[in-house]
Every structure is written in structure tokens, then in C-alpha cells.
Design an enzyme around this catalytic site. Structure first.
Site, PDB file in Angstrom:
ATOM      1  CG  ASN A 209      44.102  40.774  47.435  1.00  0.00           C
ATOM      2  OD1 ASN A 209      42.893  40.613  47.528  1.00  0.00           O
ATOM      3  ND2 ASN A 209      44.703  40.983  46.270  1.00  0.00           N
ATOM      4  CG  ASP A 279      50.275  46.760  43.733  1.00  0.00           C
ATOM      5  OD1 ASP A 279      49.425  46.958  42.848  1.00  0.00           O
ATOM      6  OD2 ASP A 279      50.197  47.261  44.877  1.00  0.00           O
ATOM      7  CE  LYS A 289      55.391  21.442  49.469  1.00  0.00           C
ATOM      8  NZ  LYS A 289      55.240  20.360  50.413  1.00  0.00           N
ATOM      9  CG  PHE A 323      36.877  50.663  44.624  1.00  0.00           C
ATOM     10  CD1 PHE A 323      36.218  50.780  43.422  1.00  0.00           C
ATOM     11  CD2 PHE A 323      36.125  50.490  45.781  1.00  0.00           C
ATOM     12  CE1 PHE A 323      34.837  50.715  43.347  1.00  0.00           C
ATOM     13  CE2 PHE A 323      34.741  50.421  45.725  1.00  0.00           C
ATOM     14  CZ  PHE A 323      34.089  50.539  44.505  1.00  0.00           C
ATOM     15  CE  LYS A 337      46.584  54.171  45.661  1.00  0.00           C
ATOM     16  NZ  LYS A 337      46.065  53.202  46.612  1.00  0.00           N
ATOM     17  CE  LYS A 341      46.420  53.543  40.262  1.00  0.00           C
ATOM     18  NZ  LYS A 341      46.254  52.139  40.651  1.00  0.00           N
TER      19      LYS A 341
HETATM   20  N1  CTP Z   1      44.716  48.472  40.376  1.00  0.00           N
HETATM   21  C1  CTP Z   1      44.923  47.951  39.127  1.00  0.00           C
HETATM   22  N2  CTP Z   1      46.066  47.277  38.825  1.00  0.00           N
HETATM   23  C2  CTP Z   1      47.024  47.124  39.777  1.00  0.00           C
HETATM   24  C3  CTP Z   1      46.823  47.663  41.060  1.00  0.00           C
HETATM   25  C4  CTP Z   1      45.658  48.333  41.317  1.00  0.00           C
HETATM   26  O1  CTP Z   1      44.037  48.094  38.259  1.00  0.00           O
HETATM   27  N3  CTP Z   1      48.138  46.453  39.458  1.00  0.00           N
HETATM   28  C5  CTP Z   1      43.469  49.226  40.626  1.00  0.00           C
HETATM   29  C6  CTP Z   1      42.538  48.607  41.646  1.00  0.00           C
HETATM   30  O2  CTP Z   1      41.565  47.803  41.003  1.00  0.00           O
HETATM   31  C7  CTP Z   1      41.910  49.827  42.293  1.00  0.00           C
HETATM   32  C8  CTP Z   1      42.956  50.902  42.183  1.00  0.00           C
HETATM   33  O3  CTP Z   1      43.854  50.456  41.160  1.00  0.00           O
HETATM   34  O4  CTP Z   1      40.760  50.256  41.594  1.00  0.00           O
HETATM   35  C9  CTP Z   1      43.747  51.209  43.421  1.00  0.00           C
HETATM   36  O5  CTP Z   1      44.290  50.043  43.991  1.00  0.00           O
HETATM   37  P1  CTP Z   1      45.182  50.128  45.300  1.00  0.00           P
HETATM   38  O6  CTP Z   1      45.629  48.752  45.674  1.00  0.00           O
HETATM   39  O7  CTP Z   1      44.491  50.958  46.334  1.00  0.00           O
HETATM   40  O8  CTP Z   1      46.412  51.021  44.829  1.00  0.00           O
HETATM   41  P2  CTP Z   1      47.680  50.789  43.958  1.00  0.00           P
HETATM   42  O9  CTP Z   1      47.484  51.519  42.673  1.00  0.00           O
HETATM   43  O10 CTP Z   1      48.021  49.352  43.852  1.00  0.00           O
HETATM   44  O11 CTP Z   1      48.778  51.589  44.782  1.00  0.00           O
HETATM   45  P3  CTP Z   1      49.448  51.231  46.199  1.00  0.00           P
HETATM   46  O12 CTP Z   1      49.465  49.736  46.304  1.00  0.00           O
HETATM   47  O13 CTP Z   1      50.803  51.825  46.091  1.00  0.00           O
HETATM   48  O14 CTP Z   1      48.583  51.889  47.247  1.00  0.00           O
END
Ligand code: CTP
Length: 404
Positions: A209, A279, A289, A323, A337, A341
């Protein structure tokens, strides 16, 4: 930035003396008042006139000052110092300080000062790793002396190993951290995650990302500056590692980040998760490859652990900051969230705003606490935001201390 601060620099003899010219020059540009003391052997490497010109102050050497002068001079210099730097510090000077020997201008002044003392060693690697030197360093660390570790590399003598003086930028950063910031997070142990994760598809490709790690590294820098013990778990970024970390763990995938966080969790009181974690990861990494045979290619992905959620489930009295990167229904998503969490705070980025989120040096956020109170902030530098987050964490932590 350093206006009104007096930095006394003790220069002992070694080839690295020339690097201290740059340190003095940088400190002068930050408006510090710099006073240099040189040992007899330092003078063999660089002329006092160089330091006198760069610091715009008289340089103290035994060559130019009679012994009777330094009897009083060392006391007034010692009192004047807001901070004392010894760089380069030879094995000899470290040994003298560690064992209470004060037989010249530099060692008598260090002994008389009440200011923090920062020591940047530089010497041959065999000397540096010699147990006698290491014992002296350990003894001084126990007494509160701050060390800037030497680097590994090719040394002036041609040997390879640890012993090269830390770069001038590191020395200046450490001085600023110790001079400018209040040490209000001393004894706090903070675990920070930063940067992106990379999930491999085949030996050539991966999913990642836009995260650059700037926010997490700013939180790490600010925490170190405020005296915390910081462990940084970082994905692949191009940023310079902050100076003064307790531990740095480099990871690539979300699974590696999960393992590292879970391993470090119990050693920390505060967890700040700025990392942008993937995620999903490919169900399997192809060994070879993938060739472009088909018009459409379907990649099968499987869910990664939600690391923040896993931490929230076993956090106990730890303070947990997450975050949220959102593009739609941002407040409600962030609040959800926070709850799901089990966070103490969530820092919400509206990715659609210019100057917010990935890659930039600034951020525009709202912070929501456990009670649901929301504070909106204007665009600001990530380092300022880092300090605001730490202020909130500190406030929460001191109220928890009061309860316990
Ligand atoms: N985070 C995490 N582990 C994951 C995904 C996210 O620890 N697999 C943590 C990130 O470090 C951040 C927070 O969760 O502090 C929110 O991340 P974000 O990408 O905004 O949300 P997601 O929980 O992934 O939800 P979504 O993608 O559905 O918005």
C-alpha cells in the site's frame, strides 16, 4: 532552536576530530553557544583555531591556558554547560571518567559538571570491544551518562568493525533530543508499528500500500525525544532509522508483524499502531513467476490477522492507540473500529483531504477517545501530531497511575 543553550564539547584525540568541526558548525547554525575543550592529543589532529573560528568562542587547551587558569575556568565552564558532549571519546578519556581521574582541563570540567553528559566513542574495534572499555562504558551508563554508539565500518587503521564515530547528524539529533524536549515519558515503554506490509504473490511481485512510515517514525522520534524506551516494528521504508531506539525490528509481511507485536507486547505499556497492514495475503506464494498466459487472472487471497484487534483483546491496562484510514462515512467507521478493537484512542485520517495521510509530511486528523469525545485538528506536521498523541497517552497514563 538552541538559542540560549550552552553546549560544552570535549574533544579528545583521534582521527575523527575533524568530524566534530561539522558538529560545531551545525550547532552554531541552530544558534547554540558552543564552547570547545581540546585535550593535548586532540590538538595534534585539528588546530584549536579551527574550533575557535567555527564556535566563535575561545577554545580551551592546555597548550594555551596555564594550569593555574584551568583551576577556576573548569568550574565556570562546568556550571555554564546545559549539556556536555565528549566526542570523539577515546578509550583513554572514557577510562579516566569512569574511574574518577581528573588530570586535565577536559576531565576536571566533566567531573565538576551537573549537566547531562553525552559520550560518542571512536576507536579501533579491538579497543572498543575490549572488556575493560566495555566495563567502563557500562559503569558510566549506570551512572546516567548517555552514549551515542559508534558505527560499524572500515576504520582509519584499515580494520573493519565497530568503532567509527557516529555521524555528525546523529550527534546533533541526540543533543537536540536531550536539550529541547522535556523527559516526560521517562520509564514509559512504547511499542510502535510503522510503514506498509508486503505480501508476496510470486518471486517478483507483491501486494502493498502507499504507506511510507512517516507517521510512525515521527511518533518514534517524538517518544525517544521525550525519554521513552521505544521498540519500533517497521515494514520496508526508505526513512532513516530514528536514533536512540531500544529495539528495531524489520518485518515484511503482516504475519511477521503479528508475530513481532505479540512477542514484544508484554514488554511494553503503550502500543501505537500506525502501520498500514495488508488485510489479505495471497493464499499461497507461487514458487515460480506467474506467466501472462490468461487474459484474466484471479488471485485468491486469505485474511490476515487483525493485529490491533488481537492486541485489544489482551491489552489489560496497556494504552492502545490505533489509526483509521477512511474515505467514506469516516466518523462512524472510526468509532466502530475504536470499539471493535478495544482502543483507548483512534486517530482518524480522512484520506480524501489534501495534506492528509500517506506520503506527506503533514496530516489532518480527528482523534476520538474511548468515551467518544472527538477533537478535530487543522493540518499540521506529523511530528507535531506525534506529540499531541503522546500528550493524550501521557494524560491517560498518569490518570491510570493515580488509580493504581
Ligand atoms: N490494523 C491491524 N491489522 C490489520 C489491519 C489493520 O493492526 N490486519 C490496524 C492498523 O495498524 C490501524 C488500524 O488497524 O491502526 C485500522 O486500520 P485500517 O486499515 O483503517 O482498518 P481495518 O481494520 O483494516 O478495516 P477496513 O480495512 O475494513 O477499513
Amino acid at each position: 532552536m538552541l538559542k540560549g543553550k550552552t553546549i560544552v564539547i570535549g574533544v579528545s584525540g583521534g582521527i575523527a576530530v575533524y568530524k566534530i568541526c561539522e558538529v560545531v558548525s551545525r550547532l552554531r547554525k541552530l544558534n547554540a553557544n558552543v564552547k570547545v575543550i581540546m585535550t593535548k592529543s586532540a590538538v595534534e589532529f585539528v588546530a584549536p583555531l579551527t574550533f575557535q573560528t567555527l564556535s566563535n568562542n575561545e577554545v580551551y587547551t592546555e597548550m594555551f591556558n596555564k594550569i593555574s587558569d584551568w583551576n577556576t575556568e573548569h568550574i565556570s565552564l562546568a556550571k555554564e554547560a546545559d549539556i556536555f558532549l565528549i566526542a570523539p571519546a577515546t578509550a583513554n578519556i572514557i577510562g579516566k571518567i569512569a574511574n574518577g581521574i581528573a588530570d586535565d582541563m577536559l576531565t576536571t570540567t566533566v567531573m565538576a559538571t551537573k549537566s547531562p553528559v553525552i559520550i560518542a566513542p571512536a576507536m579501533n574495534t579491538n579497543m572498543y570491544t575490549n572488556p575493560i572499555v566495555q566495563n567502563n562504558i557500562e559503569k558510566l551508563k549506570q551512572l546516567g551518562y548517555i552514549f551515542i554508539e559508534p558505527e560499524e565500518g572500515i576504520l582509519a587503521c584499515g580494520d573493519k568493525g565497530v568503532g567509527r564515530l557516529a555521524p555528525p547528524s546523529d550527534i546533533v539529533e541526540t543533543l537536540i533530543n536531550n536539550l529541547v524536549f522535556k523527559k516526560d515519558l521517562k520509564n514509559k515503554k512504547i511499542l510502535i508499528t510503522a510503514g506498509p506490509t508486503m505480501e508476496e504473490i510470486d518471486p517478483v511481485r507483491y501486494i502493498t500500500n502507499h504507506s511510507t512510515g512517516k507517521m510512525g517514525y515521527a511518533v518514534a522520534r517524538a517518544s525517544i525525544a521525550r525519554g521513552a524506551d521505544v521498540t519500533l516494528i517497521s515494514g520496508t521504508v526508505t526513512l532513516e532509522k530514528p536514533k536512540g531506539l531500544k529495539k528495531y525490528i524489520q518485518i515484511q509481511t503482516a504475519l511477521e508483524m503479528y508475530d513481532a507485536v505479540m512477542k514484544e507486547l508484554d514488554n511494553n505499556d503503550i502500543v501505537i499502531k500506525t502501520a498500514a497492514v495488508a488485510d489479505y495475503r495471497p493464499i499461497k506464494k507461487e514458487e515460480d513467476k506467474i506467466k501472462k498466459k490468461q487474459d484474466n487472472l484471479v488471485l485468491s487471497l486469505t485474511k490476515n490477522h487483525d493485529i490491533l484487534k488481537a492486541v485489544g483483546e489482551k491489552k489489560g491496562s496497556k494504552i492502545l492507540v490505533g489509526f483509521a484510514a477512511e474515505t467514506t462515512d469516516i466518523l462512524n467507521n472510526a468509532k466502530e473500529k475504536l470499539k471493535k478493537k478495544n482502543l483507548d484512542f483512534i486517530v482518524l485520517n480522512d484520506l480524501k483531504k489534501e495534506g492528509a495521510g500517506f506520503g506527506s509530511d503533514t496530516n489532518i486528523v480527528s482523534i476520538i477517545n474511548k468515551k467518544g469525545d472527538i477533537t478535530h485538528y487543522e493540518k499540521m506536521d506529523k511530528i507535531n501530531l506525534a506529540n499531541i498523541i503522546l500528550d493524550m497517552v501521557k494524560f491517560k497514563s498518569s490518570s491510570l497511575d493515580d488509580i493504581n
